[in-house]
Design a protein around this motif. Structure first.
Motif, PDB file in Angstrom:
ATOM      1  N   GLY A 135      -7.739  -1.384   6.920  1.00 48.12           N
ATOM      2  CA  GLY A 135      -8.014  -0.560   8.095  1.00 48.12           C
ATOM      3  C   GLY A 135      -7.693  -1.219   9.420  1.00 48.12           C
ATOM      4  O   GLY A 135      -7.985  -0.662  10.477  1.00 48.12           O
ATOM      5  N   CYS A 136      -7.061  -2.416   9.411  1.00 45.07           N
ATOM      6  CA  CYS A 136      -6.791  -3.082  10.698  1.00 45.07           C
ATOM      7  C   CYS A 136      -5.425  -2.692  11.262  1.00 45.07           C
ATOM      8  O   CYS A 136      -5.008  -3.224  12.283  1.00 45.07           O
ATOM      9  N   LYS A 152      -2.305  -2.697   9.584  1.00 42.81           N
ATOM     10  CA  LYS A 152      -1.108  -3.400   9.069  1.00 42.81           C
ATOM     11  C   LYS A 152      -0.015  -2.404   8.678  1.00 42.81           C
ATOM     12  O   LYS A 152       1.129  -2.526   9.098  1.00 42.81           O
ATOM     13  N   SER A 153      -0.405  -1.412   7.861  1.00 49.08           N
ATOM     14  CA  SER A 153       0.606  -0.436   7.412  1.00 49.08           C
ATOM     15  C   SER A 153       1.072   0.421   8.571  1.00 49.08           C
ATOM     16  O   SER A 153       2.241   0.805   8.635  1.00 49.08           O
ATOM     17  N   THR A 154       0.150   0.706   9.505  1.00 47.71           N
ATOM     18  CA  THR A 154       0.540   1.498  10.683  1.00 47.71           C
ATOM     19  C   THR A 154       1.626   0.757  11.454  1.00 47.71           C
ATOM     20  O   THR A 154       2.628   1.351  11.865  1.00 47.71           O
ATOM     21  N   TYR A 204      -4.244   8.544  16.405  1.00 47.80           N
ATOM     22  CA  TYR A 204      -4.189   9.757  15.588  1.00 47.80           C
ATOM     23  C   TYR A 204      -5.287  10.696  16.070  1.00 47.80           C
ATOM     24  O   TYR A 204      -6.318  10.237  16.565  1.00 47.80           O
TER      25      TYR A 204
HETATM   26  P1  ADP Z   1      -4.305  -1.233   6.806  1.00 43.89           P
HETATM   27  O1  ADP Z   1      -2.889  -1.144   6.349  1.00 43.89           O
HETATM   28  O2  ADP Z   1      -4.588  -2.473   7.606  1.00 43.89           O
HETATM   29  O3  ADP Z   1      -5.305  -1.081   5.690  1.00 43.89           O
HETATM   30  P2  ADP Z   1      -3.760   1.279   8.100  1.00 43.89           P
HETATM   31  O4  ADP Z   1      -2.654   0.953   9.013  1.00 43.89           O
HETATM   32  O5  ADP Z   1      -3.413   1.954   6.801  1.00 43.89           O
HETATM   33  O6  ADP Z   1      -4.608  -0.051   7.816  1.00 43.89           O
HETATM   34  O7  ADP Z   1      -4.824   2.192   8.834  1.00 43.89           O
HETATM   35  C1  ADP Z   1      -5.423   1.841  10.059  1.00 43.89           C
HETATM   36  C2  ADP Z   1      -6.382   2.925  10.445  1.00 43.89           C
HETATM   37  O8  ADP Z   1      -5.645   4.092  10.825  1.00 43.89           O
HETATM   38  C3  ADP Z   1      -7.297   3.332   9.303  1.00 43.89           C
HETATM   39  O9  ADP Z   1      -8.595   3.534   9.808  1.00 43.89           O
HETATM   40  C4  ADP Z   1      -6.695   4.621   8.799  1.00 43.89           C
HETATM   41  O10 ADP Z   1      -7.690   5.490   8.288  1.00 43.89           O
HETATM   42  C5  ADP Z   1      -6.059   5.208  10.059  1.00 43.89           C
HETATM   43  N1  ADP Z   1      -4.870   6.013   9.749  1.00 43.89           N
HETATM   44  C6  ADP Z   1      -3.738   5.558   9.183  1.00 43.89           C
HETATM   45  N2  ADP Z   1      -2.850   6.567   9.029  1.00 43.89           N
HETATM   46  C7  ADP Z   1      -3.445   7.694   9.517  1.00 43.89           C
HETATM   47  C8  ADP Z   1      -3.055   9.064   9.673  1.00 43.89           C
HETATM   48  N3  ADP Z   1      -1.846   9.469   9.264  1.00 43.89           N
HETATM   49  N4  ADP Z   1      -3.939   9.926  10.215  1.00 43.89           N
HETATM   50  C9  ADP Z   1      -5.154   9.488  10.627  1.00 43.89           C
HETATM   51  N5  ADP Z   1      -5.587   8.207  10.551  1.00 43.89           N
HETATM   52  C10 ADP Z   1      -4.746   7.321   9.993  1.00 43.89           C
END
Ligand code: ADP
Length: 256
Positions: free
Chosen positions: A42-43, A45-47, A12
């Motif tokens: 923040g690892c 997972k959701s991404t 991102y």
């Molecule tokens: P988890 O689900 O493991 O908590 P995420 O997948 O939500 O982690 O996020 C991983 C990292 O990517 C985090 O540091 C988050 O801030 C960043 N991140 C996620 N979505 C976005 C976005 N749309 N823009 C910028 N950074 C993002």
């Protein structure tokens, strides 16, 4: 193989700076597997889940479902979120019917499919209630019924029990296994709770942050239903806990 992930990564741009949320993920998932993506906040997972589900595709490497590159969400797959996503002005029955409405199924048949799934999640006596009249656990069961009613190929679940108290959470963990026993769905389930992952998953994808990476993929060598207090269960839990404490940031082949 149903899902094929090769060198998948996601960056991102934030305040003009590039940020790597996910790096070098390689993973193959077979039809009918229950996969947990496990790791601290923040690892990535959701991404990773959002990339496989097509909400926010990767910008390097590739993710394919049934041989096709994922570019957008597919109507063949459904996602369940932590906040249930129910429409407050619709009854339980009408919420479960929601996903069936665009499918051109006759009204009576739609109703009967919805009622079958409401029965399956044990909420028949609440079918005419509104979401606000139900507990969090019951609302999440409605969301599960709604998801299954459209007979998806893959069910994505993003911390679906994260907002529930510990006892309701355990009950829903039992329920999801019971409900899905005969459905044979592929499930990708995000959690930061090691015990939840060990209780549910066929395989656990252990992830670590900065940047988000897969540290290890662990086969859970236990049959369902699992006894949370058994020595075998606690052994797997402790081994996974150890993985998070290892300092090495390389991929680890792990056999329990
Ligand atoms: P988890 O689900 O493991 O908590 P995420 O997948 O939500 O982690 O996020 C991983 C990292 O990517 C985090 O540091 C988050 O801030 C960043 N991140 C996620 N979505 C976005 C976005 N749309 N823009 C910028 N950074 C993002």
């Amino acid at each position: 193989m149903q899902i094929e992930i090769k060198e998948a990564g996601k960056t991102y741009i934030e305040n003009g700076q590039e940020f790597t949320a996910l790096e070098g993920v390689n993973l193959n998932i077979e039809k009918g597997e229950f996969i947990c993506l496990l790791g601290p906040s923040g690892c990535g997972k959701s991404t990773l889940l959002n990339a496989i589900a097509g909400f926010d595709p990767v910008n390097c490497g590739s993710i394919k479902i049934d041989g096709e590159e994922v570019k957008e969400p597919s109507t063949r797959n459904v996602t369940i979120f932590q906040n249930y996503g129910l429409l407050p002005w619709r009854t339980v029955l009408s919420n479960v019917e929601l996903g069936l409405e665009p499918m051109k199924i006759p009204k009576e048949e739609r109703r009967s499919i919805a009622e079958n799934y409401i029965k399956l999640v044990g909420l028949m006596e609440f079918k005419d209630s509104y979401p606000r009249q139900l507990s969090g656990g019951m609302q999440q069961r409605v969301a599960i019924a709604r998801a299954l009613a459209v007979d998806p190929d893959i069910l994505f679940m993003d911390e679906p029990f994260g907002a529930l108290d510990a006892i309701t959470r355990m009950k829903l963990q039992d329920d999801i296994l019971e409900i899905c026993k005969n459905e044979k769905k592929t499930i990708i389930f995000v959690t930061h709770d090691i015990e939840e992952a060990v209780f549910l998953a066929d395989r656990i994808v252990v992830m670590t942050p900065n940047p988000g990476k897969v540290k290890s993929v662990v086969n859970v060598p236990l049959t369902h239903y699992r006894d949370r207090t058994s020595a075998d269960f606690l052994l797997v839990r402790d081994k996974i806990f150890e993985l998070f404490n290892l300092k090495s940031d390389t991929y680890i082949e792990y056999n329990i």
